[in-house]
Design an enzyme around this catalytic site. Sequence first.
Site, PDB file in Angstrom:
ATOM      1  N   ARG A 114       0.851  -1.183   0.000  1.00 27.81           N
ATOM      2  CA  ARG A 114       0.000   0.000   0.000  1.00 27.81           C
ATOM      3  C   ARG A 114       0.891   1.239   0.000  1.00 27.81           C
ATOM      4  NH1 ARG A 114      -2.499   3.362   4.576  1.00 27.81           N
ATOM      5  NH2 ARG A 114      -4.081   4.580   3.487  1.00 27.81           N
ATOM      6  N   HIS A 158      -3.096  11.423   0.189  1.00 28.02           N
ATOM      7  CA  HIS A 158      -2.673  11.069   1.543  1.00 28.02           C
ATOM      8  C   HIS A 158      -2.052  12.307   2.201  1.00 28.02           C
ATOM      9  CE1 HIS A 158      -1.385   7.520   4.215  1.00 28.02           C
ATOM     10  NE2 HIS A 158      -1.005   8.615   4.862  1.00 28.02           N
ATOM     11  N   GLU A 204      -7.814   8.913   5.669  1.00 25.13           N
ATOM     12  CA  GLU A 204      -8.177   9.500   6.962  1.00 25.13           C
ATOM     13  C   GLU A 204      -8.841  10.877   6.864  1.00 25.13           C
ATOM     14  OE1 GLU A 204      -4.836   7.165   9.662  1.00 25.13           O
ATOM     15  OE2 GLU A 204      -4.789   9.354   9.555  1.00 25.13           O
ATOM     16  N   ASN A 345      -7.503   2.348   9.386  1.00 23.78           N
ATOM     17  CA  ASN A 345      -6.197   2.470  10.025  1.00 23.78           C
ATOM     18  C   ASN A 345      -6.421   2.419  11.531  1.00 23.78           C
ATOM     19  OD1 ASN A 345      -5.245   2.890   7.448  1.00 23.78           O
ATOM     20  ND2 ASN A 345      -4.920   5.094   7.699  1.00 23.78           N
ATOM     21  N   TYR A 347      -4.993   1.852  15.476  1.00 27.24           N
ATOM     22  CA  TYR A 347      -3.875   1.817  16.412  1.00 27.24           C
ATOM     23  C   TYR A 347      -4.322   1.764  17.873  1.00 27.24           C
ATOM     24  CZ  TYR A 347      -0.984   3.209  12.430  1.00 27.24           C
ATOM     25  OH  TYR A 347      -0.341   3.247  11.221  1.00 27.24           O
ATOM     26  N   GLU A 411      -3.735   0.089   7.988  1.00 26.91           N
ATOM     27  CA  GLU A 411      -2.595   0.402   8.851  1.00 26.91           C
ATOM     28  C   GLU A 411      -2.826  -0.219  10.210  1.00 26.91           C
ATOM     29  OE1 GLU A 411      -1.478   4.509   9.232  1.00 26.91           O
ATOM     30  OE2 GLU A 411      -1.772   4.929   7.097  1.00 26.91           O
TER      31      GLU A 411
END
Length: 520
Positions: A114, A158, A204, A345, A347, A411
């Site tokens: 990616r 991005h 995002e 994504n 985390y 991610e």
Amino acid sequence: MATGELAGSRVLLPPPSSSLFVVVVFLLLAAVARDACALTRSDFPEGFAFGAGTSAFQVEGAAAEDGRKPSIWDTFTHQGDSPEGSTADVSADQYHHYKEDVKLMYDMGLDAYRFSISWPRLVPDGRGEINPKGLEYYNNLINELILHGIQPHVTIYHFDLPQVLQDEYGGILSSRFIEDYTAYAEVCFKNFGDRVKHWVTVNEPNIEPIGGYDNGSQPPRRCSYPFGTNCTGGDSSTEPYIVAHHLLLAHASAVSLYRQKYQAIQGGQIGLTLLGWWHEPRTDTPEDAAAAMRMNEFHIGWFMHPLVYGDYPPVMRHRVGSRLPSITASQSEKIRGSFDFIGINHYFVVRVQCDEGNGPKLRDYYVDAGVQNLGGEGFDKEHFQSLPWALGKLLDHLKLKYGNPPVIIHENGDGDSPETPSKIDYDDDFRSEFLQSYLQVLHMSIRNGSNARGYFVWSLLDVYEFLYGYNARFGLCGVDLTTAARTRYVRNSARWYSGFLRGGELRQPVTHPEKSYVAF
């Protein structure tokens, strides 16, 4: 009946004299042995894609070479606003090392890579002429990936908006962005779509408006008192919602174009990628529980609700009021269903606390959500935690609330902050353990009905991190940032990931001094 215990659970067993006893014990021990075996890619559905990722600004370097012009992130870092005044002018220098990096991916056994296309490298003035050197670079990178059997998963935008568009009309604050973005997206579809079968329109869009236009911690540094500092202008109460609205409309415009002109011929898929924090209450009070639910609506629902149902979430409509842009009937029709997959994504799980305040006050995104503003507190352990079960809860949320869309984890990874950022360090077993724990949760979520289709580690290499500069390293493969050669080396986590992808076979690192990386 006799009773026995196995792996902490009480299990009924037949009497030892029974011939069935041996059979049952054998089957139970086999089950335990199977559970004890390391998870491998064969446990995931056929066609599930495993990869790693980067983004153009963070990894490419060559910031002023071959016709590339500045993005808003170049301007931001050159103004000294990034950690320790660092820039991404060179970073990992993938622009000059892409063949080595593809070889690393191949040796690791990745299915996919990616990456993003740099708008100011491909179309330096934001619109109009295509930069032939930029076109050549991305064609070369894509062809190299295809040659090695690696799927290119390409993000069109991005964060790296051409500075010229920011200067000309205020960038994403203006609806003119939608037209320019769509034209740029078509350049990508037209030139690369014969080989690229997985497109992400925007990365995002549910966090860029906060950092850039609410607290002003990221470019273009717009905010208003008391929600941010050192901003040159802005309105934190309105601009984040306007910017998000334009990003949503730009996404829908690009998807509409792709479906009308390119998808049937090229046979690809298109979606967008959201930041996927999962919010939990900080305490066990009903108020904090309600605050966590609201934040999941403000964070995930901000885009998922219009993508699935055609309008912003009711709780946002109620609490933001007229400051939340309207979605017209024609826009709603275009937005609803404008995805073949959703990228996530993920985390952190974020612990939130209710903060409804007393009486009227200035409002921004967090005030509207009725939670304590976490924007200025950093990623402290009290509020932000890496807990694998949160990924499972997020996937369950997408399944139950939004019709179980196809999801790709774009991610997921863990970083360290060494005392000496330039230190070469192979020992990152913490990262291997992190990946294994999240993959176990992902596997269970799929077994429980989640429509997850892929998983990408952040990141393939050490890169310039938007929040940390070079003070945090997330790479499966390290990069020696002290040398002009930007030497790559393979960390233990890369070998662990390779073993997972190859069914458990691990390779020891072998140093090849004549090469600019350490091979598997």
